[in-house]
Design an enzyme around this catalytic site. Structure first.
Site, PDB file in Angstrom:
ATOM      1  N   CYS A   1     -33.569  25.682  14.348  1.00 20.84           N
ATOM      2  CA  CYS A   1     -34.463  26.840  14.420  1.00 20.84           C
ATOM      3  C   CYS A   1     -35.902  26.467  14.130  1.00 20.84           C
ATOM      4  CB  CYS A   1     -34.046  27.910  13.398  1.00 20.84           C
ATOM      5  SG  CYS A   1     -32.380  28.532  13.605  1.00 20.84           S
TER       6      CYS A   1
ATOM      7  N   GLY B   1     -35.880  25.814  19.322  1.00 18.27           N
ATOM      8  CA  GLY B   1     -34.734  26.672  19.599  1.00 18.27           C
ATOM      9  C   GLY B   1     -35.002  27.562  20.786  1.00 18.27           C
TER      10      GLY B   1
ATOM     11  N   ASN C   1     -34.345  28.197   8.778  1.00 15.84           N
ATOM     12  CA  ASN C   1     -34.070  26.998   9.561  1.00 15.84           C
ATOM     13  C   ASN C   1     -33.279  26.041   8.682  1.00 15.84           C
ATOM     14  OD1 ASN C   1     -34.132  24.680  11.237  1.00 15.84           O
ATOM     15  ND2 ASN C   1     -36.044  24.013  10.281  1.00 15.84           N
ATOM     16  N   GLY C   2     -32.134  25.597   9.151  1.00 13.10           N
ATOM     17  CA  GLY C   2     -31.363  24.636   8.382  1.00 13.10           C
ATOM     18  C   GLY C   2     -29.891  24.957   8.381  1.00 13.10           C
TER      19      GLY C   2
ATOM     20  N   TYR D   1     -37.929  12.904  17.440  1.00 10.61           N
ATOM     21  CA  TYR D   1     -37.678  13.783  18.586  1.00 10.61           C
ATOM     22  C   TYR D   1     -38.026  15.248  18.377  1.00 10.61           C
ATOM     23  CZ  TYR D   1     -34.805  16.438  21.925  1.00 10.61           C
ATOM     24  OH  TYR D   1     -34.361  17.326  22.859  1.00 10.61           O
TER      25      TYR D   1
END
Length: 458
Positions: free
Chosen positions: A10, A38, A116-117, A258
């Site tokens: 996310c 995302g 996020n996570g 990335y």
């Protein structure tokens, strides 16, 4: 995105205009700048700090930011404080009910949360919550996180204290932003696995997964939120609680390889510079006689530039990317995914014909995409194709919010380097070494669990 690429879970974004300015457009542009993190769902919730949070307005749905929000939505989403989210699912399925923000009303008010996570012990916490009578309507660990904060808020004097109490029970990597009626509060996991930054534009403060989203709305980068730090933004400015700081750090290396956008700066490291260094390290380790160096768009291009700079072999653009093709990773069958790759990337025949080529990409996960790309290069007349990967081979899954498949689906886990080389149809194959990371990120403490099986959070 391709089926055998890794996916971040996310991107999160939060904003508070102390002067009372509308924030929905800034959230929209901020989320657009985080879209690479995302692509399954997007959402935002906004409120007016002069109200009681009963005026919270929210919209979330499946799709890209530009697909979810339209002009009339931004005109309807009034408020000077808000949170936004773009989602790729790892915990919880790709369904509308799992889209964020998570908004809840409870005895002491309301909150909206973006996350996020991955919370490793989410199932344990969820079981406890359900035994206490808390209904769960999603399969996302973000709902678990929201309930944990609400439970502690009943006992705590402030929302910050409730978040700190919750953090003591959380295991995993996370960056969370919580909007309460008059506060914007962010927390980053104590290891710094997930990123979170602070920005400022006039009298408006922003929390974001990446600095690129700050640039997108004309804000300045102030600093990274420290691992374990809880930061609170109110009408009186910023307060910071660092009682949870001080643990061993383990920043996710794949942000630098990335995930993060090329123009972001994360924990003091330029993403672009890190990728150049990765390419240079590959050239020092695995030089090959070739005519051109090419990168796989978009993720392999900068590392390819670094390889070319170090080796002296000319850099060339061998692929044309069609930016208007749908997301290939959600195609349901192998044949449809294969077609999508060919529709998204085409080879520039005149560039590769008769050439010995070094092709650079950030990773090989399952190997299907690289196999197709090499086949396309050979069909266009390439004499030889040498693959160089700007990460080590994937051997182990990730539990912190990166969608690394199980070991049985990782081609390098089941096959030797020589077998992988034959499988993808390359003339040679070399990977970056784990030892090369130190120079790549200026000795920043990193998590390398997916390569080494050494997990910072057990």
């Amino acid at each position: 995105m391709f089926e055998d690429k890794l996916h971040e879970e996310c991107g999160v974004f939060g904003i508070y205009s102390i002067d009372g300015e509308e924030v929905s457009r800034d959230i929209y542009f901020g989320l657009t700048a985080l879209q690479h993190r995302g692509q399954e769902a997007a959402g935002m919730a906004v409120s007016d700090t002069k109200g009681t949070m009963g005026n919270l307005v929210m919209k979330k749905d499946m799709g890209l930011v530009s697909e979810v929000f339209h002009k009339d939505d931004l005109e309807r989403l009034h408020g000077n404080i808000g949170v936004g989210h773009v989602r790729y699912s790892t915990t919880g399925g790709s369904t509308p009910e799992n889209a964020q923000p998570m908004a809840m009303k409870y005895i002491k008010g309301s909150l909206a949360l973006v996350h996020n996570g991955n919370i490793i012990n989410a199932e344990e916490l969820k079981s406890e919550q359900m035994h206490r009578g808390m209904p769960h309507y999603t399969t996302s660990d973000s709902e678990v996180l929201a309930y944990e904060i609400i439970s502690n808020r009943v006992k705590a004097a402030t929302i910050e204290e409730a978040i700190a109490m919750s953090a003591d029970r959380l295991k995993g990597g996370y960056a969370v932003i919580v909007m309460s009626p008059r506060k914007l509060v962010g927390i980053r996991d104590p290891y710094g696995i997930k990123p979170l930054v602070l920005g400022k534009k006039g009298n408006t403060y922003i929390l974001s997964s990446e600095s690129s989203a700050l640039t997108a709305i004309g804000a300045e980068f102030v600093r990274d939120i420290e691992p374990g730090e809880i930061i609170s933004i109110t009408k009186d400015g910023i307060k910071s609680d660092k009682e949870l700081c001080g643990r061993k750090r383990a920043h996710c290396i794949f942000e630098y390889i990335y995930f993060a956008r090329n123009d972001s700066v994360m924990d003091g490291i330029s993403i672009h510079d890190a990728r150049i260094k990765a390419g240079r390290a590959l050239a020092k380790k695995a030089r090959v006689d070739a005519d051109i160096v090419v990168g796989v768009p978009d993720s392999g291009l900068v590392a390819a530039e670094g390889y070319a700079l170090e080796s002296g072999i000319p850099f060339a653009l061998a692929f044309h990317k069609n930016s208007y093709i749908g997301r290939s990773f959600i195609k349901p069958t192998d044949e449809e995914r294969r077609t999508a790759v060919h529709m998204k990337l085409s080879v520039l025949d005149s560039v590769v014909k008769g050439k010995n080529i070094v092709i650079i990409d950030d990773s090989i996960v399952r190997g299907t995409t690289m196999r197709q790309l090499i086949e396309m290069l050979r069909n266009a007349g390439a004499k030889s194709v040498h693959v160089r990967i700007s990460s080590p081979p994937f051997l182990y899954p990730c539990y912190y919010g990166t969608d690394v498949p199980t070991a049985s689906q990782l081609i390098a886990s089941e096959h030797s380097k020589e077998d992988v080389c034959r499988n993808v149809g390359a003339d040679s194959l070399e990977y970056l070494a784990v030892d090369d990371f130190a120079a790549m990120v200026n000795d920043l403490p990193i998590c390398t669990a997916c390569f080494t099986n050494e997990y910072p959070v057990k």
